[in-house]
Design an enzyme around this catalytic site. Structure first.
Site, short mmCIF file in Angstrom:
data_model
loop_
_atom_site.label_atom_id
_atom_site.label_comp_id
_atom_site.label_asym_id
_atom_site.label_seq_id
_atom_site.Cartn_x
_atom_site.Cartn_y
_atom_site.Cartn_z
N GLY A 299 0.89 -1.29 0.00
CA GLY A 299 0.18 0.12 -0.05
C GLY A 299 0.96 1.21 0.04
N SER B 271 8.32 6.22 -5.99
CA SER B 271 7.82 5.41 -7.25
C SER B 271 7.40 6.66 -8.49
CB SER B 271 6.69 4.41 -6.66
OG SER B 271 6.95 3.67 -5.95
N ARG C 149 -0.36 4.74 -13.20
CA ARG C 149 -0.33 5.24 -11.97
C ARG C 149 -1.27 6.41 -11.60
NH1 ARG C 149 3.42 2.78 -8.79
NH2 ARG C 149 3.41 4.42 -7.26
N ASP D 70 7.61 -10.17 1.00
CA ASP D 70 6.70 -9.23 0.53
C ASP D 70 5.96 -9.58 -0.62
OD1 ASP D 70 5.39 -6.75 0.42
OD2 ASP D 70 6.56 -6.26 -1.25
#
Length: 366
Positions: free
Chosen positions: A68, A124, A136, A276
């Protein structure tokens, strides 16, 4: 020096963006039990206490925050966490902090906090406006490029070190030189290119990135990188890790040597996972609220994760560049051998190896 790192999900999979390729949201959605969105102060305290109890004096302890979008936990959460971690440390450990963020919430106060506690920030950004916004967008569908670019300027102005985290899709792979040159001309000093993988179990993995296009992307970026001034060009994490291996050093990037070292991924409710990419219930290791780190480290979840393997490419057995990659991270392997008789890493490394060997002893280590 011994090193212990915790990868913390203070806002779980909650995010203020809707990235087309997000993998963690699908992992979280597949769990039997919903995870609370935000980490409580008591869970944060338990994490700090139990990590410190496990680590011997002089250990390098790293707390990294990811999502997240971790900043959704609020600046107050981070201020309390960092202050508590620093106060309880009392000089026993070499303490460091890092965060991976989309940058949408960053402002001068966030940057001041990062500067105060010596954070390394992963920001990012997928390229220029059109490339970045393709995948995005904000939760409402609006562009995010301007805010992320502004966040990079805020971090630079505050003197906060940051890396650019760039996800490579099939569309962006065709614009490799443009993306690299854009980052270089913007003065970004550190870049990490991340291949866009389909979520685990996706029925159409080729819609994310093809192995051939990924190899072509790496080749074109490497050519542009070699053309740049060695003194002023950006550091590219992908290439840096190959240089470390060619010097006989261990790679610093997880999975870069072809085998796994378990991570310590802590969800917002305190549940711990070994990776992860594989934060799945089948690999659950326990909960930091109820169990000490030593017990979690010896858990069935970690043992099962280490025993679990994904098939290596059939080409690995006789591959001349295998010592430089070891077959790759097991999460990436299904992507690497998606095309029979082909491996993108072998394609790239055979193309670049002679120049990488030359660079290994001319580019400063570190």
């Amino acid at each position: 020096m011994k090193y212990f790192s915790a990868l913390i999900k203070p806002a779980s999979s909650l995010c203020n963006m809707r990235c087309a390729y997000c993998f963690y949201s699908s992992l979280a959605a597949g769990r039997d039990t919903a995870v609370p969105s935000m980490m409580s102060a008591s869970t944060a305290s338990a994490l700090i206490d139990k990590v410190y109890a496990f680590c011997g004096r002089g250990t390098a302890v790293g707390f990294t925050f990811q999502g997240g979008e971790p900043t959704l936990a609020g600046r107050g959460f981070f201020e309390r966490f960092c202050r508590e971690a620093a106060e309880k440390n009392a000089g026993r450990f070499e303490l460091s902090f890092a965060i991976q963020t989309n940058g949408l919430l960053l402002d001068d106060k966030w940057c001041g906090l990062f500067k105060q506690y010596g954070f390394l920030v992963g920001l990012s950004l997928d390229g220029g406006r059109e490339i970045h916004d393709r995948n995005r967008s904000a939760a409402g569908g609006s562009s995010t490029f301007g805010k992320v670019s502004a966040a990079a300027k805020l971090l630079a102005r505050a003197g906060v070190p940051f890396n650019i985290l760039c996800v490579v899709t099939d569309a962006s792979a065709r614009r490799a030189r443009e993306i690299y040159r854009g980052f270089s001309s913007s003065g970004y000093e550190y870049i990490h290119f991340i291949p866009c993988l389909a979520p685990i179990g996706d029925s159409e993995p080729d819609r994310f990135l093809s192995p051939q296009n990924y190899a072509a992307f790496l080749k074109e970026v490497f050519d542009a990188y070699c053309e740049d001034d060695p003194v002023s060009r950006p550091r590219v994490r992908n290439f840096d890790n190959y240089l470390m291996l060619l010097r006989g050093q261990p790679a610093e990037m997880c999975g870069a040597m072809g085998f796994c070292t378990p991570q310590f991924v802590v969800e917002s409710d305190g549940a711990v996972y070994p990776c992860d990419f594989f934060a799945l219930e089948r690999f659950a290791c326990g909960n930091i609220n109820t169990e000490p780190v030593a017990v979690i480290a010896e858990s069935r979840g970690i043992a099962d994760f280490l025993a679990f393997e994904t098939q290596k490419n059939a080409l690995c057995a006789e591959c001349p560049v295998y010592p430089v990659c070891g077959g790759g991270c097991k999460r990436y392997r299904p992507f690497y051998f998606m095309e029979a008789g082909y491996c993108p890493l072998r394609d790239f490394l055979e193309y670049a190896l002679e120049r990488l060997r030359a660079l290994a002893f001319t580019v400063p280590a570190g």
